[in-house]
Design an enzyme around this catalytic site. Structure first.
Site, PDB file in Angstrom:
ATOM      1  N   LYS A 112       0.849  -1.199   0.000  1.00 17.17           N
ATOM      2  CA  LYS A 112       0.000   0.000   0.000  1.00 17.17           C
ATOM      3  C   LYS A 112       0.880   1.243   0.000  1.00 17.17           C
ATOM      4  CE  LYS A 112      -4.027   1.711   2.674  1.00 17.17           C
ATOM      5  NZ  LYS A 112      -4.868   1.397   3.854  1.00 17.17           N
ATOM      6  N   SER A 164      -9.698   1.281   2.910  1.00 17.61           N
ATOM      7  CA  SER A 164      -8.856   2.114   2.069  1.00 17.61           C
ATOM      8  C   SER A 164      -7.760   1.336   1.339  1.00 17.61           C
ATOM      9  CB  SER A 164      -8.193   3.201   2.922  1.00 17.61           C
ATOM     10  OG  SER A 164      -7.366   2.617   3.913  1.00 17.61           O
ATOM     11  N   SER A 202      -9.944  -1.104   7.195  1.00 16.57           N
ATOM     12  CA  SER A 202      -9.389  -0.849   5.861  1.00 16.57           C
ATOM     13  C   SER A 202      -8.674  -2.021   5.206  1.00 16.57           C
ATOM     14  CB  SER A 202      -8.428   0.338   5.897  1.00 16.57           C
ATOM     15  OG  SER A 202      -9.157   1.531   5.859  1.00 16.57           O
TER      16      SER A 202
END
Lengths: 487, 97, 474
Positions: free
Chosen positions: A73, A150, A174
């Site tokens: 990420k 996310s 997330s």
């Protein structure tokens, strides 16, 4: 021949037998990443990946992660590799240090393929608010249903079998919620078990670094590699580094599992409920004691606003360093205030700004008591109540989402409904108490997978994996990926 | 609590050193209305004031760091992300005291 | 109408630890810009603070010396505001739970001993340094993260003299506990004064004015005394004091307006979520206290016990570094007076003349002690000792070798001395009879004559002894 729809364990066997090399895996992953139709990537690090992969010659027998490609990420710091947090305010920021998790995976000779998209600064749950636009759900060719966020890019790339695992972060859900839309194992550890050094902070008291895999065993392998005390992280746990593979296959006989009736009641989707009930039967058939219990609804309703107030308050402070002076694009101006104002006005999207204002307002001296401190008290009440549950039960079990297909446009309107407040937001319990929490696929709805979640007591990450492993065995959704399902 | 008005929200945003357009402040105003309704529910929880505010998820502790000089960044590393640099320092418009 | 001043003082002290408050980058003054920087000091995303153990030990020591209650659990908070010198957009400090609270110091006020109460002592971090040039500003992050302690007094101080004494006392404490250089002119001790006036007998406080940028103890006094006159003048002529920040202009010797204060800033304090509570054991706290260097008062008592008088003791104690050097000299508790004379005489004037700090003085204490032993044993005279010292400052050579090379030796041969004495007696019969009639000065004169005859090379103590014996025999 494709290799990347395999698990880490399977790939390790092939690497050992020299049927495949790290370089070959890296090349295949990079090819796939370049063709990725889901907008999952901020950066593909082709040159570095190929260089590193070609340096790996002799497979280390006792290192299951040797030569395995992965993605990360883009809110996790990577030295000399652009790290944007999917925000314009960091669009040219090149870190000078590696996050601890990156350092550990490098040590294990894992090969970083790319940096993945997220909701801007990890503040969102839809996978739609990053500066590169919407990241799509690989299971949805029509591109109308969300992959969630996310950690959207990290989830999409494992679901699309570009890599067998990815790193993400989890402040409310997330990792564990997108895992459901992507049919993956998604895990966040006990707070402090995996170092957060190098994770761009959203709300540190709720933030966790975690990961996506396609099997429970792969997850346990990764946790073994990533856990451990890190003196650079002031919240890092000492002396809790058990071998998570040791008891993995010990089954669930006698394990006490509870399900909150109020969560089930907040879900109307029959497919989800049926699959969830079936999974309960499976657990029982393996000897687990599963009880449906009641949890105060007012506390469940309090999760979302509590989360909003605490996370926005912490976030407004954490992101005050983004001012265009030391790094990031610099705005014009004749005074330093103008420079900062123009940098920040241009650098943050509307959603982020709104959240910052909410957080800042909650922290004002005259508002703190009724907003920030009240939210922290609600957090305390919820954690106390959950800890009471954990006096009787080893695991809390719940569906992750209210439905498998969540449209990108036109979602749930009623922000005061149980479906919204409870079904869609209860996973934040895991962040409030820092509990180990694991999502894993339990069913498919017309081509769309969905997960359920296992949450355990702090420090008992091993047990969560053990239960997850038993459940995975009974369900047959191990190593789900778009290639397998579509084929 | 301070009453939430468009002016106040603009002032809040400017204090955080950014601005938004009028429409966005309007959205924010509505968002606050929803949040206040949700927070009201929390205020009604009976024993909400029976507990202390919780910062850390569980009783945990940090440790002191030994006072030993560690590594430093090179000048290049320190300054490479800054947009304006002069004499190895980051340059800003004159800060008026 | 008579007014009384209500004065509170906030003192920031930069600690001289090896590393910074929350990062391990080196902490010292004078390095070239941006060379003492780690990712945290630049507020790069993902960096996390870790608390410096020595800074905590220092804070405990100063808290103890200020008679404070010491919190055995450490918490930190964020103070949120934007400024060009604040890299993170917040400062990590201790708002809610300062490590020290409710202490005091005793100062010598104009009316005798006075207790000044201290509200709190907390740890925090310094900002980066700004260099303001004609049209722009340059930022140097070397100072960012330097450990600070802030000491906040209660408003017990009534005038400039007390304020001066208070700041001097705090400075003495942090310097002698080895926590800080305490140099106001270099900014390692900074002082903000809050001052308001009210009619005598009134319990309500007047409007507070803040004075910043006070770079010496004497300026603290001057600024406050000026400010009291300024505010009384305004009040007596029916004016109103406005809430503002002022600074002291050294050339004009008056305070001048920096800025009017509008609404007080809301710093939106909240607990620092990246530092979990730190539990200090009783042993840890006690050890920090027990291993603290002696205070100035303790040192003074010790010097007095070794035979120095109070003025001599105070003279050494004017400088912490000088007293530390002196402590090394007197470790063996021998030749104390001679060592004091050498250090505060020859050595000090040498240092001053050549602008050398005592810490950079080349002569090792052990060599200086050897020199003193030569003097005290009568091997050489004090004046010969000075000559040897002039050589020692070049290469720190062994004083005995220098003595040999220079051929400096006191003649202690009794035969030689006796013959000099006899010659002096023979030449000065009047002095003998004067001495026998009780004139002590005559004896000194005779000894002086012997020194003259010997060209200063005989041991004066032995001369006295021999002379006395000879005269007694006559």
């Amino acid at each position: 021949m494709s290799y990347l729809d395999k698990t880490i364990v399977e790939l390790h066997e092939l690497l050992l037998k020299k049927e495949v090399t790290p370089l070959l895996l890296a090349k295949e992953a990079i090819e796939k990443a370049k063709k990725d139709p889901n907008n999952a990537f901020e950066t593909i690090v082709e040159k570095e990946a190929l260089e590193f992969a070609s340096s790996l010659k002799e497979c280390e027998e006792d290192n299951l992660l040797w030569g395995i490609p992965f993605v990360c990420k883009d809110n996790i710091s990577t030295k000399d590799i652009l790290t944007t947090a999917s925000s314009e305010i960091l669009k040219d920021y090149v870190p000078v240090f590696d996050a601890e998790v990156i350092r550990k995976l490098k040590d294990k000779k894992c090969v970083l393929i790319g940096k993945t998209t997220l909701d801007e600064l990890a503040m969102g749950g839809t996978g739609t608010t990053g500066h590169k636009g919407v990241t799509y759900n690989p299971y949805d060719p029509s591109k109308t249903c969300m992959i969630g966020g996310s950690s959207c890019g990290s989830c999409a790339s494992v679901a699309a079998s570009i890599v067998p695992f990815s790193l993400g972060s989890d402040t409310g859900d997330s990792i564990r919620k997108p895992a459901s839309y992507g049919g993956l194992v998604g895990y966040k550890p006990t707070w402090g078990k995996i170092s957060r050094y190098g994770l761009f902070p959203f709300a540190p008291s709720l933030d966790h670094v975690g990961f996506f895999t396609r099997s429970i065993e792969d997850g346990a392998i990764l946790l073994n590699a990533l856990q451990g005390y890190d003196p650079k992280d002031g919240s890092s746990l000492k002396d809790h580094d058990e071998d998570n593979l040791k008891n993995l296959k010990n089954g669930v006989n006698g394990i006490k599992i509870c399900v909150f009736k109020e969560i089930i009641d907040s879900i109307n989707d029959k497919v989800i409920l049926d699959a969830f009930n079936k999974s309960i039967d499976n657990l029982r058939s393996k000897g687990a004691n599963v009880n449906i219990i009641s949890f105060p609804k007012e506390l469940l309703n309090a999760i979302y606003p509590t989360y909003m107030v605490i996370s926005c308050a912490e976030a407004t402070s954490n992101n005050a360093n983004l001012d265009g002076i030391k790094f990031g694009p610099r705005g014009e101006g004749n005074t330093y205030q103008e420079v900062m104002m123009n940098s920040r006005t241009k650098g943050f999207s509307e959603l982020i700004k709104r959240r910052f204002v909410i957080g800042s307002y909650s922290l004002f001296k005259e508002n703190q008591e009724e907003l920030f401190l009240r939210a922290q008290k609600a957090r305390h009440l919820i954690v106390n109540k959950v800890n009471e549950v954990f006096e009787k039960y080893d695991i809390i079990y719940s569906p992750c989402v209210s439905k498998a297909r969540n449209p990108i446009k036109g979602g749930i309107d009623d922000k005061l409904s149980s479906t919204y407040l409870i079904a869609e937001n209860h996973l934040a319990i895991g962040n409030f108490g820092g509990y180990p929490s694991l999502s894993l696929p339990i069913g498919m709805d017309d081509g769309f997978p969905f997960d359920a979640n296992l949450t355990g007591r702090v420090f008992e990450d091993s047990l969560v994996f053990q239960v997850g492993y038993a459940l995975e065995e009974t369900l047959g959704y191990k190593n789900l990926s778009i290639e397998k399902v579509v084929k | 609590m301070k009453e939430v008005t468009l002016e106040l929200l603009k002032q809040c945003a400017n204090n955080l050193l950014f601005d938004m357009d009028q429409e966005q402040y309007q959205t924010l105003l509505e968002e606050f209305a929803t949040l206040f309704k949700q927070m009201e529910l929390i205020g009604k929880i009976e024993d909400i004031d029976s507990v202390t505010p919780l910062t850390f998820p569980y009783p945990c502790q940090s440790y002191l760091r030994e006072d030993i000089e560690g590594e430093t960044l090179t000048l290049e590393e320190t300054l490479k992300n800054a947009k304006e640099v002069e004499d190895n320092q980051i340059k800003l418009p004159k800060v008026v005291l | 109408m008579n007014f009384e001043a209500v004065i509170g003082i906030e003192i920031h002290v930069e600690m001289k630890t090896k590393s910074k408050m929350f990062s391990s980058s080196p902490n010292y003054f004078g390095a070239s810009p941006n060379t003492l920087v780690s990712p945290l000091d630049m507020a790069f995303p993902g960096t996390m603070p870790t608390v410096n153990k020595q800074a905590v030990i220092n804070a405990i020591r100063v808290s103890n010396l200020l008679n404070m209650e010491i919190d055995h659990t450490l918490y930190f908070d964020r103070k949120n505001y934007f400024y060009s010198d604040l890299p993170k957009g917040y400062q990590i400090t201790q708002n809610d739970r300062p490590i020290g609270k409710n202490g005091y110091v005793i100062i010598d006020s104009l009316d005798g001993k006075k207790k000044i109460e201290i509200e709190r002592l907390h740890m925090e971090e310094d900002t980066c340094k700004q260099l303001h040039l004609s049209t722009y500003t340059l930022l140097d992050y070397n100072r960012a993260g330097t450990p600070l302690i802030e000491i906040v007094s209660r408003p017990d101080i009534k005038n400039g003299y007390e304020a001066m004494k208070y700041v001097d006392k705090i400075r003495e404490i942090v310097v002698f506990s080895n926590v800080s250089d305490g140099k106001m002119e270099e900014g390692s001790l900074r002082c903000d004064v809050n001052i308001s006036l009210r009619p005598v007998g009134e319990s309500k406080f007047g409007t507070k004015v803040e004075i910043k940028n006070l770079n010496s103890v004497s300026n603290v006094q001057k600024a406050i005394d000026f400010e009291i006159r300024r505010q009384s003048g305004i009040l007596l002529s029916g004016g109103i004091i406005s809430q503002e920040t002022r600074r002291f202009d050294e050339t004009k010797k008056e305070t001048v307006l920096m800025r009017k204060k509008t609404d007080s800033v809301d710093y939106k304090y909240f607990r620092e979520p990246n530092i979990a509570p730190i539990y200090l054991s009783d042993e840890f706290v006690q050890k920090a206290i027990d291993t603290c260097l002696p205070s100035l008062d303790q040192k003074r008592d010790y010097y007095l016990s070794l035979g120095l008088n109070i003025d001599e003791a105070n003279q050494v104690l004017l400088s912490f570094e000088m007293s530390n050097y002196f402590d090394k000299l007197i470790e063996g508790k021998k030749y104390v007076k001679t060592l004091w004379n050498l250090l505060m005489g020859e050595v000090l004037s040498y240092l001053n003349k050549n602008e050398i700090e005592i810490n950079d003085f080349i002569v090792t204490p052990s060599n200086l002690v050897t020199l003193a032993s030569l003097i005290d044993s009568g091997e050489i005279s004090f004046n010969q000792g000075k000559k040897i010292l002039q050589e020692m400052v070049k290469n720190d050579d062994d004083p005995k070798k220098i003595q040999e090379v220079l051929g400096l030796k006191q003649n202690s041969n009794l035969g030689d001395i006796e013959s000099f004495c006899k010659e002096a007696i023979k030449n000065n019969p009047q002095s003998i009879s004067d001495y026998k009639n009780g004139k002590d000065r005559a004896f000194s004169f005779l000894v002086g004559q012997v020194m003259k005859l010997s060209k200063g090379k005989v041991n004066p103590q032995l001369v006295s002894k021999v002379m006395k014996e000879l005269i007694d025999k006559e």
